[in-house]
Design an enzyme around this catalytic site. Structure first.
Site, PDB file in Angstrom:
ATOM      1  N   LYS A  21       0.795  -1.253  -0.030  1.00  0.00           N
ATOM      2  CA  LYS A  21       0.131  -0.002   0.121  1.00  0.00           C
ATOM      3  C   LYS A  21       0.921   1.431   0.030  1.00  0.00           C
ATOM      4  CE  LYS A  21      -0.813  -0.151   4.976  1.00  0.00           C
ATOM      5  NZ  LYS A  21      -1.782   0.052   5.935  1.00  0.00           N
ATOM      6  N   SER A  27       8.225   0.990   3.510  1.00  0.00           N
ATOM      7  CA  SER A  27       7.753   0.176   4.404  1.00  0.00           C
ATOM      8  C   SER A  27       8.300   0.150   5.989  1.00  0.00           C
ATOM      9  CB  SER A  27       7.993  -1.373   3.893  1.00  0.00           C
ATOM     10  OG  SER A  27       7.306  -1.466   2.789  1.00  0.00           O
ATOM     11  N   SER A  31      12.717   1.389   8.722  1.00  0.00           N
ATOM     12  CA  SER A  31      13.347   2.081  10.047  1.00  0.00           C
ATOM     13  C   SER A  31      13.865   1.198  11.090  1.00  0.00           C
ATOM     14  CB  SER A  31      12.140   3.060  10.570  1.00  0.00           C
ATOM     15  OG  SER A  31      10.780   1.997  10.562  1.00  0.00           O
ATOM     16  N   GLU A  33      16.607   0.055  13.070  1.00  0.00           N
ATOM     17  CA  GLU A  33      17.808   0.876  13.417  1.00  0.00           C
ATOM     18  C   GLU A  33      19.113  -0.090  13.920  1.00  0.00           C
ATOM     19  OE1 GLU A  33      16.659   3.524  16.600  1.00  0.00           O
ATOM     20  OE2 GLU A  33      15.170   4.593  15.096  1.00  0.00           O
ATOM     21  N   GLY A  34      18.745  -1.026  14.893  1.00  0.00           N
ATOM     22  CA  GLY A  34      19.962  -1.778  15.750  1.00  0.00           C
ATOM     23  C   GLY A  34      20.683  -2.809  15.279  1.00  0.00           C
ATOM     24  N   PHE A 102      23.261  -6.793  22.150  1.00  0.00           N
ATOM     25  CA  PHE A 102      21.711  -6.399  22.271  1.00  0.00           C
ATOM     26  C   PHE A 102      21.134  -6.769  23.573  1.00  0.00           C
ATOM     27  CE2 PHE A 102      18.637  -4.831  19.274  1.00  0.00           C
ATOM     28  CZ  PHE A 102      19.411  -3.684  18.341  1.00  0.00           C
ATOM     29  N   GLN A 216       4.943  -5.917  22.660  1.00  0.00           N
ATOM     30  CA  GLN A 216       6.185  -5.370  23.179  1.00  0.00           C
ATOM     31  C   GLN A 216       6.406  -3.776  23.345  1.00  0.00           C
ATOM     32  OE1 GLN A 216      10.379  -5.875  21.067  1.00  0.00           O
ATOM     33  NE2 GLN A 216      10.250  -7.070  22.777  1.00  0.00           N
ATOM     34  N   HIS A 218       9.060  -0.923  24.033  1.00  0.00           N
ATOM     35  CA  HIS A 218      10.560  -0.622  23.812  1.00  0.00           C
ATOM     36  C   HIS A 218      10.547   0.296  24.853  1.00  0.00           C
ATOM     37  CE1 HIS A 218      14.502   0.327  22.384  1.00  0.00           C
ATOM     38  NE2 HIS A 218      14.465  -0.638  21.560  1.00  0.00           N
ATOM     39  N   LEU A 228      11.615   5.731  17.999  1.00  0.00           N
ATOM     40  CA  LEU A 228      12.659   4.851  18.705  1.00  0.00           C
ATOM     41  C   LEU A 228      14.034   5.438  18.690  1.00  0.00           C
ATOM     42  CD1 LEU A 228      12.966   1.808  19.649  1.00  0.00           C
ATOM     43  CD2 LEU A 228      13.987   1.517  17.649  1.00  0.00           C
ATOM     44  N   GLU A 231      17.934   0.020  20.723  1.00  0.00           N
ATOM     45  CA  GLU A 231      18.814  -0.590  21.737  1.00  0.00           C
ATOM     46  C   GLU A 231      20.138  -0.780  21.604  1.00  0.00           C
ATOM     47  OE1 GLU A 231      16.486  -3.933  23.495  1.00  0.00           O
ATOM     48  OE2 GLU A 231      18.126  -5.300  22.756  1.00  0.00           O
ATOM     49  N   ARG A 262      13.639  -6.348  26.606  1.00  0.00           N
ATOM     50  CA  ARG A 262      12.927  -5.310  26.825  1.00  0.00           C
ATOM     51  C   ARG A 262      11.450  -5.313  27.774  1.00  0.00           C
ATOM     52  NH1 ARG A 262      12.811  -4.475  20.126  1.00  0.00           N
ATOM     53  NH2 ARG A 262      15.077  -3.979  20.165  1.00  0.00           N
ATOM     54  N   HIS A 331       6.148  -1.111  20.260  1.00  0.00           N
ATOM     55  CA  HIS A 331       7.188  -1.330  19.503  1.00  0.00           C
ATOM     56  C   HIS A 331       7.082  -2.751  18.698  1.00  0.00           C
ATOM     57  CE1 HIS A 331      11.185  -0.916  17.680  1.00  0.00           C
ATOM     58  NE2 HIS A 331      11.459  -2.146  18.203  1.00  0.00           N
ATOM     59  N   ARG A 366       9.948 -10.855  22.408  1.00  0.00           N
ATOM     60  CA  ARG A 366      10.782 -10.987  21.307  1.00  0.00           C
ATOM     61  C   ARG A 366      12.120 -10.341  21.735  1.00  0.00           C
ATOM     62  NH1 ARG A 366      12.812  -7.284  16.898  1.00  0.00           N
ATOM     63  NH2 ARG A 366      11.499  -5.672  17.926  1.00  0.00           N
ATOM     64  N   LEU A 367      13.270 -10.912  21.495  1.00  0.00           N
ATOM     65  CA  LEU A 367      14.390 -10.326  21.821  1.00  0.00           C
ATOM     66  C   LEU A 367      14.901  -9.461  20.513  1.00  0.00           C
ATOM     67  CD1 LEU A 367      17.225 -13.031  23.287  1.00  0.00           C
ATOM     68  CD2 LEU A 367      15.467 -11.520  24.477  1.00  0.00           C
ATOM     69  N   ASN A 370      15.969 -10.033  16.642  1.00  0.00           N
ATOM     70  CA  ASN A 370      15.325 -11.238  16.370  1.00  0.00           C
ATOM     71  C   ASN A 370      14.387 -11.041  15.111  1.00  0.00           C
ATOM     72  OD1 ASN A 370      17.047 -13.499  16.821  1.00  0.00           O
ATOM     73  ND2 ASN A 370      15.779 -14.002  18.867  1.00  0.00           N
TER      74      ASN A 370
HETATM   75  C1  LIG Z   1      11.417   1.991  14.707  1.00  0.00           C
HETATM   76  C2  LIG Z   1      11.551   0.328  14.654  1.00  0.00           C
HETATM   77  C3  LIG Z   1      12.901  -0.022  14.646  1.00  0.00           C
HETATM   78  C4  LIG Z   1      13.206  -1.587  14.334  1.00  0.00           C
HETATM   79  N1  LIG Z   1      14.414  -1.991  14.751  1.00  0.00           N
HETATM   80  C5  LIG Z   1      14.461  -3.303  14.686  1.00  0.00           C
HETATM   81  C6  LIG Z   1      15.883  -3.691  14.758  1.00  0.00           C
HETATM   82  O1  LIG Z   1      17.037  -3.049  14.777  1.00  0.00           O
HETATM   83  N2  LIG Z   1      16.064  -5.047  14.567  1.00  0.00           N
HETATM   84  C7  LIG Z   1      15.066  -5.958  14.272  1.00  0.00           C
HETATM   85  O2  LIG Z   1      15.044  -7.177  14.286  1.00  0.00           O
HETATM   86  N3  LIG Z   1      13.698  -5.540  14.298  1.00  0.00           N
HETATM   87  C8  LIG Z   1      13.518  -4.044  14.680  1.00  0.00           C
HETATM   88  N4  LIG Z   1      12.318  -3.694  14.341  1.00  0.00           N
HETATM   89  C9  LIG Z   1      11.265  -4.773  14.032  1.00  0.00           C
HETATM   90  C10 LIG Z   1      11.472  -4.948  12.522  1.00  0.00           C
HETATM   91  O3  LIG Z   1      11.817  -3.991  11.903  1.00  0.00           O
HETATM   92  C11 LIG Z   1       9.897  -5.322  12.085  1.00  0.00           C
HETATM   93  O4  LIG Z   1       9.338  -6.301  12.858  1.00  0.00           O
HETATM   94  C12 LIG Z   1      10.246  -5.831  10.537  1.00  0.00           C
HETATM   95  O5  LIG Z   1      11.103  -5.079   9.931  1.00  0.00           O
HETATM   96  C13 LIG Z   1       8.574  -5.990   9.914  1.00  0.00           C
HETATM   97  O6  LIG Z   1       9.045  -6.209   8.467  1.00  0.00           O
HETATM   98  P1  LIG Z   1       7.688  -6.653   7.854  1.00  0.00           P
HETATM   99  O7  LIG Z   1       8.348  -7.037   6.401  1.00  0.00           O
HETATM  100  O8  LIG Z   1       6.952  -7.767   8.506  1.00  0.00           O
HETATM  101  O9  LIG Z   1       6.669  -5.777   7.639  1.00  0.00           O
HETATM  102  P2  LIG Z   1       6.881  -4.085   6.986  1.00  0.00           P
HETATM  103  O10 LIG Z   1       8.275  -3.610   6.857  1.00  0.00           O
HETATM  104  O11 LIG Z   1       6.056  -3.472   7.977  1.00  0.00           O
HETATM  105  O12 LIG Z   1       6.049  -4.124   5.826  1.00  0.00           O
HETATM  106  C14 LIG Z   1       4.659  -4.462   5.611  1.00  0.00           C
HETATM  107  C15 LIG Z   1       4.396  -4.381   4.143  1.00  0.00           C
HETATM  108  O13 LIG Z   1       2.893  -4.659   3.939  1.00  0.00           O
HETATM  109  C16 LIG Z   1       2.356  -3.627   3.385  1.00  0.00           C
HETATM  110  N5  LIG Z   1       0.766  -3.677   3.568  1.00  0.00           N
HETATM  111  C17 LIG Z   1       0.581  -3.681   5.030  1.00  0.00           C
HETATM  112  N6  LIG Z   1      -0.921  -3.593   4.792  1.00  0.00           N
HETATM  113  C18 LIG Z   1      -1.267  -3.740   3.459  1.00  0.00           C
HETATM  114  C19 LIG Z   1      -2.333  -3.720   2.597  1.00  0.00           C
HETATM  115  N7  LIG Z   1      -3.651  -3.588   3.281  1.00  0.00           N
HETATM  116  N8  LIG Z   1      -2.397  -3.612   1.190  1.00  0.00           N
HETATM  117  C20 LIG Z   1      -1.285  -3.617   0.746  1.00  0.00           C
HETATM  118  N9  LIG Z   1       0.041  -3.758   1.360  1.00  0.00           N
HETATM  119  C21 LIG Z   1      -0.128  -3.653   2.643  1.00  0.00           C
HETATM  120  C22 LIG Z   1       3.192  -2.350   3.640  1.00  0.00           C
HETATM  121  O14 LIG Z   1       2.690  -1.391   2.615  1.00  0.00           O
HETATM  122  C23 LIG Z   1       4.542  -2.747   3.802  1.00  0.00           C
HETATM  123  O15 LIG Z   1       5.017  -2.673   2.495  1.00  0.00           O
HETATM  124  C24 LIG Z   1      12.022  -2.296  14.328  1.00  0.00           C
HETATM  125  C25 LIG Z   1      10.630  -1.653  14.371  1.00  0.00           C
HETATM  126  C26 LIG Z   1      10.593  -0.567  14.402  1.00  0.00           C
HETATM  127  C27 LIG Z   1       9.094   0.008  14.293  1.00  0.00           C
END
Ligand SMILES: Cc1cc2nc3c(=O)[nH]c(=O)nc-3n(C[C@H](O)[C@H](O)[C@H](O)COP(=O)(O)OP(=O)(O)OC[C@H]3O[C@@H](n4cnc5c(N)ncnc54)[C@H](O)[C@@H]3O)c2cc1C
Length: 551
Positions: A21, A27, A31, A33-34, A102, A216, A218, A228, A231, A262, A331, A366-367, A370
């Site tokens: 979307k 996506s 974001s 970071e760590g 971490f 979770q 954070h 954020l 960590e 956390r 978080h 979750r750690l 991970n």
């Molecule tokens: C600020 C922040 C920092 C983080 N740092 C870390 C870290 O350092 N290390 C770590 O392991 N984890 C970290 N996490 C957690 C980790 O980043 C996320 O759990 C992970 O990146 C999620 O990836 P994903 O592909 O599942 O979802 P996302 O990257 O959220 O992607 C979801 C996708 O689905 C699409 N989508 C959603 N709904 C619809 C819809 N209705 N129709 C079409 N498309 C849709 C979105 O557009 C997007 O493209 C962090 C999270 C945050 C918020």
């Protein structure tokens, strides 16, 4: 994107559509970071057993242990695979990939790229996916429902946001990777697009949603935005301090201090605040502080440049010179669409991966680091399986009735809906209620009150769209998102109410102990018209019996 690449490598004949979307590079993953966890330095003492046990202990023994093992065993390869695709991992002076400390790990295990690991990972995957002619991106397509036939996946319905067209995608296999649902809270580190649409699509299609009570928090969200501070800042040696400048974590986790998991750190912070040793942010919010000044300008500029910029721009604080005020912030969702160890959902031909899924790697907590690991490992696994399934199986036909019902739901029920109440007010009340009633500590009275408020919101006449444009109607998309937020938030509250114990991120003041006799099991929510129908599901144990968690 990891799933798309795996599918493209498995089958050159498959046509792979990546629907998002937002433009995929916006996506939430960008974001992160760590860091990304993996065992790399065996010669320095790290080993898989330790990563598995840290994950299981971190999960408060609710992780499925075979799943945690799969994560750990497959991860090192993913780190090197990304490296070969061009990922600019931060390195040691001898050229080897570096890792940082971490929370909750017995060894520095977070592989990183400065403090922008998600951005670089996503860029690497995006660049790589462009090499495959059979991957097609559908950026800014909003999916609304899953189509199925006799419990076999048949495709999805979606709206092309640019034109407003309602379209059916027919496909023999699909993978839901819609990410976390953290925008059901107001104080949240998530992107505004992190709403539970994907979870809700699965829920409405009759699939189980697992362990949603585990949210979770954070420890270090900045005020007032909730953005954020990684960590990794504590991994690099940062201190958490109270109003007297004391490193209070020594009272709560004498060994791991700031690098306890956390859930432990967030609870300690709230206790510190409740006992009067917190600070007040200029907005009036209670908080504590993260002190990085002793790390020195050079280290901060090299390893934590991103969060320094965030501090300056969003809190007016330069972390080189001053401590920064922080508070536990929503978080990550440990819960998600119920899958097995292969990421298969309860529907044939449909998988789920990443934060939208719950394959039970993380159990009740979750750690850090991970999760990006989980995305990579199960992106690969589900991509391969989905491509093979597509090659072998006939396509189930689309049932016209399902499509017309979906059109009715979104166009008659939402787009042409009417009502006095502003949907954005509904969203604000909902997310404030979640902050208030389902935060770090919960109890029966608060959760019941939260559910009451939520049911009240559901009953109001709010489902309508003011903007009647066809093109880029974000108002329409937002109202569909709010609709799904209400249903999924209800699962979080109901699950939290039913789980009369404290485990991992779910801490009940009225049931302060972990209860392995009655609650060492996953919760499952299934759709019904009135309220979620709740069930239980067993945890898989292989090697480790539950013990008390100490850090
Ligand atoms: C600020 C922040 C920092 C983080 N740092 C870390 C870290 O350092 N290390 C770590 O392991 N984890 C970290 N996490 C957690 C980790 O980043 C996320 O759990 C992970 O990146 C999620 O990836 P994903 O592909 O599942 O979802 P996302 O990257 O959220 O992607 C979801 C996708 O689905 C699409 N989508 C959603 N709904 C619809 C819809 N209705 N129709 C079409 N498309 C849709 C979105 O557009 C997007 O493209 C962090 C999270 C945050 C918020």
């Amino acid at each position: 994107m990891r799933a798309a690449i795996a599918a493209a490598e498995t089958s050159r004949l498959a046509t792979i559509a990546v629907l998002s979307k937002v433009q995929v590079m916006r996506s939430h993953s960008v974001s992160a970071e760590g860091g990304t966890a993996a065992v790399l330095f065996r010669e320095e003492g790290d080993n898989e057993e330790s990563h598995i046990y840290d994950t299981v202990k971190g999960s408060d023994f609710l992780a499925d242990q075979d799943v945690a093992e799969r994560l750990v065993k497959m991860m090192p390869l993913e780190i090197y695979q990304l490296d070969h695709w061009g990922m600019p991992w931060s390195r040691r002076s001898d050229g080897r990939i570096d890792q940082r400390k971490f929370g909750g790990y017995s060894f520095p295990r977070a592989t990183y790229a400065q403090d922008k690991v998600g951005f670089y990972e996503m860029q690497t995957l995006y660049d790589t996916s462009l090499k495959y002619e059979n991957i097609e991106f559908y950026n800014e397509w909003f999916c609304t429902s899953i189509l199925h036939n006799s419990n076999r996946f048949a495709g999805v319905t979606a709206i092309e946001m640019k034109s407003g067209q309602f379209v059916i995608f027919k496909a023999p296999s699909g993978i839901i990777c819609t990410g976390g649902a953290g925008r059901i809270y107001s104080f949240s580190t998530y992107a505004y697009s992190s709403t539970p649409d994907g979870l809700d699509m699965a829920y409405r299609a009759g699939l189980g949603i697992k362990d949603m009570e585990f949210v979770q928090f954070h420890p270090t969200g900045i005020l007032p935005s909730g953005i954020l501070i990684t960590e990794g800042a504590r991994g690099e040696g940062g201190y958490l301090i109270n109003k007297s400048g004391e490193r209070f974590m020594k009272k709560y986790a004498p060994e791991k201090l700031e690098l306890a998991p956390r859930d432990v750190v967030s609870r300690s912070m709230i206790r510190e605040i409740q006992e009067g040793r917190g600070m007040k942010h200029e907005t009036g919010a209670d908080c504590l502080a993260l002190d990085l000044t002793h790390l020195g300008e050079e280290a901060i500029k090299e390893r934590l440049a991103g969060i320094r910029e965030i501090g300056i721009k969003f809190s007016g604080v330069d972390i080189i010179r001053e401590s920064i005020q922080i508070r536990p912030v929503c978080h990550y969702m440990m819960g998600g669409i119920h899958t097995n160890i292969d990421g298969s959902t309860e529907m044939s031909g449909l998988w789920a991966a990443g934060e939208a899924s719950c394959n039970s790697t993380h159990g009740s907590n979750r750690l850090g680091a991970n999760s990006t690991s989980e995305c990579l490992v199960w992106g690969r696994i589900t991509g391969e399986l989905a491509a093979r399934h597509a090659a072998n199986k006939e396509r189930p036909s689309i049932i016209g009735e399902q499509v017309s019902q979906e059109e009715k739901r979104i166009y008659d029920g939402i787009f042409r809906g009417s009502g006095e109440v502003n949907p954005y007010d509904i969203r604000k009340t909902l997310t404030d209620t979640m902050d208030d009633k389902a935060y770090v500590f919960r109890d029966e009275a608060g959760l019941s009150e939260g559910l009451k408020r939520l049911k009240n919101l559901k009953g109001m006449a709010w489902k309508h769209v003011d903007d009647q444009a066809k093109e880029y109607n974000t108002n329409f998309c937002n109202v569909m998102e709010i609709d799904s937020m209400l249903r999924i938030a209800e699962i979080v509250l109901t699950g939290a109410l039913n789980r009369r114990e404290s485990r991992g991120a779910h801490a009940r003041t009225d049931y302060p102990g972990r209860d392995d006799v009655n609650f060492l099991k996953h919760s499952l929510a299934y759709y019904s018209d009135s309220e979620p129908c709740m069930k239980w599901h067993p945890v898989t144990f292989t090697r480790y019996a539950p013990v008390e968690r100490k850090y």
